[in-house]
Design a protein around this motif. Structure first.
Motif, mmCIF file in Angstrom:
data_model
loop_
_atom_site.group_PDB
_atom_site.id
_atom_site.type_symbol
_atom_site.label_atom_id
_atom_site.label_comp_id
_atom_site.label_asym_id
_atom_site.label_seq_id
_atom_site.Cartn_x
_atom_site.Cartn_y
_atom_site.Cartn_z
ATOM 1 N N SER A 179 -40.383 30.356 -67.856
ATOM 2 C CA SER A 179 -40.861 29.440 -66.823
ATOM 3 C C SER A 179 -42.359 29.626 -66.668
ATOM 4 O O SER A 179 -42.838 30.747 -66.498
ATOM 5 C CB SER A 179 -40.153 29.727 -65.490
ATOM 6 O OG SER A 179 -40.717 28.954 -64.452
ATOM 7 N N VAL A 180 -43.104 28.531 -66.766
ATOM 8 C CA VAL A 180 -44.562 28.572 -66.634
ATOM 9 C C VAL A 180 -44.943 27.826 -65.363
ATOM 10 O O VAL A 180 -44.511 26.689 -65.154
ATOM 11 C CB VAL A 180 -45.249 27.936 -67.855
ATOM 12 C CG1 VAL A 180 -46.756 27.932 -67.668
ATOM 13 C CG2 VAL A 180 -44.867 28.686 -69.118
ATOM 14 N N ILE A 181 -45.730 28.468 -64.517
ATOM 15 C CA ILE A 181 -46.159 27.826 -63.279
ATOM 16 C C ILE A 181 -47.670 27.668 -63.287
ATOM 17 O O ILE A 181 -48.389 28.414 -63.958
ATOM 18 C CB ILE A 181 -45.717 28.618 -62.032
ATOM 19 C CG1 ILE A 181 -46.305 30.034 -62.035
ATOM 20 C CG2 ILE A 181 -44.217 28.681 -61.933
ATOM 21 C CD1 ILE A 181 -45.945 30.832 -60.806
ATOM 22 N N LYS A 231 -48.851 22.581 -69.639
ATOM 23 C CA LYS A 231 -48.514 22.216 -68.276
ATOM 24 C C LYS A 231 -47.388 23.116 -67.755
ATOM 25 O O LYS A 231 -46.658 23.717 -68.515
ATOM 26 C CB LYS A 231 -48.088 20.743 -68.212
ATOM 27 C CG LYS A 231 -49.202 19.774 -68.570
ATOM 28 C CD LYS A 231 -48.725 18.329 -68.468
ATOM 29 C CE LYS A 231 -49.844 17.348 -68.811
ATOM 30 N NZ LYS A 231 -49.391 15.930 -68.725
ATOM 31 N N ALA A 232 -47.263 23.174 -66.435
ATOM 32 C CA ALA A 232 -46.202 23.971 -65.826
ATOM 33 C C ALA A 232 -44.840 23.383 -66.178
ATOM 34 O O ALA A 232 -44.690 22.175 -66.355
ATOM 35 C CB ALA A 232 -46.388 24.012 -64.303
ATOM 36 N N GLY A 233 -43.830 24.246 -66.298
ATOM 37 C CA GLY A 233 -42.469 23.794 -66.609
ATOM 38 C C GLY A 233 -41.734 24.856 -67.399
ATOM 39 O O GLY A 233 -42.156 26.013 -67.475
ATOM 40 N N VAL A 287 -48.042 32.525 -65.621
ATOM 41 C CA VAL A 287 -49.000 31.559 -65.082
ATOM 42 C C VAL A 287 -49.829 30.997 -66.230
ATOM 43 O O VAL A 287 -50.226 31.733 -67.143
ATOM 44 C CB VAL A 287 -49.915 32.237 -64.041
ATOM 45 C CG1 VAL A 287 -50.900 31.232 -63.455
ATOM 46 C CG2 VAL A 287 -49.077 32.851 -62.936
ATOM 47 N N VAL A 288 -50.095 29.704 -66.197
ATOM 48 C CA VAL A 288 -50.868 29.027 -67.239
ATOM 49 C C VAL A 288 -52.162 29.801 -67.501
ATOM 50 O O VAL A 288 -52.905 30.136 -66.584
ATOM 51 C CB VAL A 288 -51.194 27.585 -66.809
ATOM 52 C CG1 VAL A 288 -52.167 26.949 -67.789
ATOM 53 C CG2 VAL A 288 -49.929 26.751 -66.727
ATOM 54 N N GLY A 289 -52.407 30.124 -68.800
ATOM 55 C CA GLY A 289 -53.653 30.764 -69.192
ATOM 56 C C GLY A 289 -53.747 32.249 -68.898
ATOM 57 O O GLY A 289 -54.821 32.821 -69.034
ATOM 58 N N GLN A 290 -52.627 32.900 -68.515
ATOM 59 C CA GLN A 290 -52.699 34.313 -68.151
ATOM 60 C C GLN A 290 -51.692 35.131 -68.953
ATOM 61 O O GLN A 290 -50.803 34.593 -69.606
ATOM 62 C CB GLN A 290 -52.440 34.489 -66.652
ATOM 63 C CG GLN A 290 -53.497 33.826 -65.783
ATOM 64 C CD GLN A 290 -53.329 34.151 -64.321
ATOM 65 O OE1 GLN A 290 -52.578 35.045 -63.958
ATOM 66 N NE2 GLN A 290 -54.025 33.426 -63.474
ATOM 67 N N ALA A 295 -46.276 16.071 -76.072
ATOM 68 C CA ALA A 295 -45.448 17.245 -75.797
ATOM 69 C C ALA A 295 -45.117 17.347 -74.321
ATOM 70 O O ALA A 295 -45.891 16.996 -73.463
ATOM 71 C CB ALA A 295 -46.197 18.502 -76.246
ATOM 72 N N ARG A 296 -43.911 17.843 -74.031
ATOM 73 C CA ARG A 296 -43.516 18.062 -72.654
ATOM 74 C C ARG A 296 -42.655 19.320 -72.571
ATOM 75 O O ARG A 296 -42.014 19.709 -73.531
ATOM 76 C CB ARG A 296 -42.759 16.859 -72.107
ATOM 77 C CG ARG A 296 -41.433 16.586 -72.833
ATOM 78 C CD ARG A 296 -40.666 15.501 -72.070
ATOM 79 N NE ARG A 296 -39.385 15.274 -72.699
ATOM 80 C CZ ARG A 296 -39.026 14.119 -73.241
ATOM 81 N NH1 ARG A 296 -39.872 13.120 -73.229
ATOM 82 N NH2 ARG A 296 -37.841 13.960 -73.776
#
Length: 686
Positions: A226-228, A192-194, A60-63, A37-38
């Motif tokens: 958007s995930v950072i 992942k971020a993206g 934000v990842v995980g938040q 996955a991407r």
């Protein structure tokens, strides 16, 4: 014409048959060999109702994050435009279609047939056919709302009941009307971020009409988020995006005197990390009444403080095909000054629209202000007219702003004191300020102030502040012990004098993040059995209660002692007021040589990933293993008489050994308990 249409449809059917077979093969391969996955940016051109918000929602990842989308239709773009001027009973929620919520990175099968009649020449059918031939699967799958329109897409949100049951009821929605709705969601910690596509469902009723479908319908369309990564931001609790363009950097304020023309340019710098397309800069030909015009001279009664330029053309729009990251565009203007324009600084607004992708149907929009300085001697008075009614806009005053602010300590915790430092700056170029009274005012929750000053005084005074000068002031404050962890507003009220303007009043709002200290307690310890032999297991169960106001993330429990095999148990996340259950098996490793204490370490993370731990103890005794069989003499190895007597001796002997073993455990436990009590008594005496 009829034959041509039939031939065209026949060719399309053959192409679809071949492509569907090919796609089925790819689907089988995808199932047997999962795609890595991407993250991807979804092209939303096919959307009718669901549109990306501006700016793109960011988390934000995980938040936790707030996911905002725009709902509406214009009757032109998209595949599902209703044939009516409005839709009724509109409801919006995150899609629960398992074909869309694909968490394994595998593209679902799209073994479907053309939903339109072969003779149908409607716009929807044409869009379907054109899209299928040009991009085939993308238009086809998206038009049916059945599959993820991105290769190997990953669903980025944690799926739980609170996420998937949020529903926004909008009632009636007219064509051309757009409404923003927001969902509270939590991002997965293993992505992942993206950019990610998220499916959103819309349910709606179309009134009966003579030219299209009607009744209760629903569609699923994708938007972008958007995930950072946590490492890309300094404050994970605040991820608000700034404007795409920075305006007027390193530029002096343009100036001109009537009757000369004003010729100037405005710098717009693309401060994003992506190319922006179809950028249009539109100069507004009226002043925003909420923005201040600043006099540079006493104005005559006939002087105008409205838009200062003659409007000689319908618009002054300037368009740029593409603007790359960090590129500066400079729209140029040559304008005639109005004959009756007052002398002063004018706030000219510029609206900038742009697209985030070349073919996007949705445009982003932002507004910027750029000041120009106009001097018109014919509209100046040598002395102020004392007979005129007072007008605040006729007087010049200093402009006091907050240059910066911070707290000490940097992290503010509920119930603990902190110091708020605020830098007050006089942003005026030539106007001084004096008698500056600054008063802080706290946001209220349930009619109570979130923040209070430690000594009860919430005001401070600066005697004077020259143009361009700045001074720092401070207040010692404390945040309420029971408030929820989030950012709260502190308003700084300013009251000050300028040479021409007495008792001017302004206010500035600051955001201060309040954190809560994680708290937990452990109850209901149950160890069964309380003692084991070497190699045997005991079941340990107890509860971890979250008694604080923040979520405990990734709670893990570790058991350690010399007499057991060290082990751990994963509990997961525990919300405030909720309980996590620990159920672990502990294996005896060697006989206990102390009082049987087992060290229990509870580890957890906060929202920023910082780790904390709490220690607990339990008691478990490990003893030597008692052999199940004792050596016994068989009847074949002795005469019958002896065999009988030996057997009769061995059986009671085994019973006695078991009793002695049990008594030994009891005496051992009592002895250790007594030694522990004596030691505690000695410690207390000391």
């Amino acid at each position: 014409m009829r034959k041509a249409v039939l031939l065209k449809n026949l060719l399309i059917k053959k192409f679809l048959s071949i492509f569907i077979c090919f796609f089925m093969v790819l689907s089988v391969i995808a199932v047997t060999s999962p795609i890595s996955a991407r993250a991807s940016y979804v092209d939303t051109n096919l959307n009718t109702f669901i549109h990306d918000a501006d700016p793109t929602p960011e988390g934000v990842v995980g938040q936790d994050m707030q996911l905002t989308v725009r709902i509406g239709y214009n009757g032109k773009n998209g595949l599902y435009n209703p044939k009516t001027e409005q839709i009724n009973n509109v409801r919006v929620r995150l899609s629960q279609d398992q074909n869309l919520i694909n968490t394994n990175g595998i593209v679902p099968s799209a073994n479907r047939t053309n939903p339109y009649d072969p003779d149908d020449e409607s716009a929807e059918s044409e869009a379907y056919n054109e899209g299928y031939q040009a991009g085939a699967a993308r238009a086809y799958n998206a038009s049916l709302g059945l599959t993820y329109p991105v290769d190997g897409g990953v669903y980025p949100l944690e799926i739980n009941s609170s996420t998937m049951t949020q529903e926004k009821k909008l009632g009636t929605l007219k064509k051309g009307e757009y409404v923003e709705v927001t969902f509270n969601v939590h991002l997965r910690s293993d992505i992942k971020a993206g950019y990610y596509g998220v499916p959103v469902s819309i349910f709606y009723d179309v009134p009966e009409n003579p030219s299209g479908s009607y009744g209760s319908l629903n569609r699923a369309e994708f938007i972008n988020i958007s995930v950072i990564d946590q490492g890309e931001i300094t404050d994970p609790a605040s991820t608000e995006k700034e404007s795409a363009f920075a305006v007027g950097e390193n530029q002096a304020t343009p100036a001109a005197s009537y009757p000369s023309q004003m010729a100037y340019t405005v710098n717009f710098r693309n401060q994003t990390n992506r190319t922006l397309y179809d950028v249009k800069v539109h100069m507004e030909n009226a002043l925003d009444p909420t923005k201040e015009f600043q006099n540079t001279a006493y104005s005559k009664a006939s002087a105008s403080k409205q838009f200062p330029f003659e409007i000689s053309q319908s618009n002054y729009d300037q368009t740029f095909e593409a603007v790359t990251p960090e590129e500066i565009i400079t729209p140029a203007y040559v304008l005639n000054i109005k004959k009756n324009a007052a002398s002063g600084y004018y706030p000219i607004d510029y609206t900038v629209t742009y697209k985030r992708t070349p073919d996007a149907t949705l445009q982003s929009k932002e507004t910027h202000t750029f000041y120009v300085n106009i001097n018109n001697p014919s509209m100046n008075d040598t002395e102020p007219d004392s007979t005129r009614e007072f007008n605040a806009n006729d007087r010049t005053k200093a402009r006091l702003v907050v240059g910066s602010y911070h707290t000490e300590p940097e992290a503010v915790f509920a119930g603990q004191p902190f110091k708020l430092f605020v830098e007050i700056e006089n942003a005026s170029t030539n106007i001084n300020a004096s008698n500056i009274l600054l008063t802080v005012e706290s946001e209220k929750v349930d009619n109570s102030n979130v923040f209070s000053t430690e000594n009860g005084s919430n005001s401070t005074v600066i005697n004077s502040l020259n143009a361009g000068e700045s001074k720092e002031v401070s207040w010692t404050m404390i945040a309420g012990a029971g408030v929820n962890p989030r950012a709260y507003a502190i308003t700084v009220n300013e009251k000050y004098d300028s040479p021409e303007f007495k008792n001017a009043e302004e206010k500035v709002t600051l955001d201060v993040e309040v954190k809560q200290i994680p708290r937990l307690s452990c109850t209901g310890f149950d160890i069964m059995p309380p003692s084991v032999t070497v190699g045997s297991e005991s079941n340990v169960m107890f509860n971890i209660n979250n008694t604080g106001k923040v979520i405990l993330y990734n709670v893990t429990v570790a058991f350690e002692a010399d007499s057991i095999q060290n082990t751990s148990a994963y509990v997961g996340n525990i919300k405030p007021g909720e309980t996590g259950n620990v159920d672990a098996m502990i294996t005896g490793f060697s006989p206990t040589t102390d009082d049987g204490t087992i060290h229990v370490t509870i580890t957890y993370e906060d929202i920023n990933g910082e780790t904390s731990s709490q220690e607990e103890t339990i008691n478990l005794y490990v003893i030597e293993d008692i052999p199940e069989d004792l050596e016994r003499v068989t009847p074949e190895e002795a005469d019958p008489a002896k065999a009988s007597s030996i057997n009769s001796f061995i059986i009671p002997g085994a019973v006695i050994a078991g009793i002695l073993g049990a008594l030994g455990i009891i005496f051992f436990i009592r002895k250790k308990k007594k030694e522990k009590e004596q030691k505690q008594g000695t410690d207390e005496t000391i």
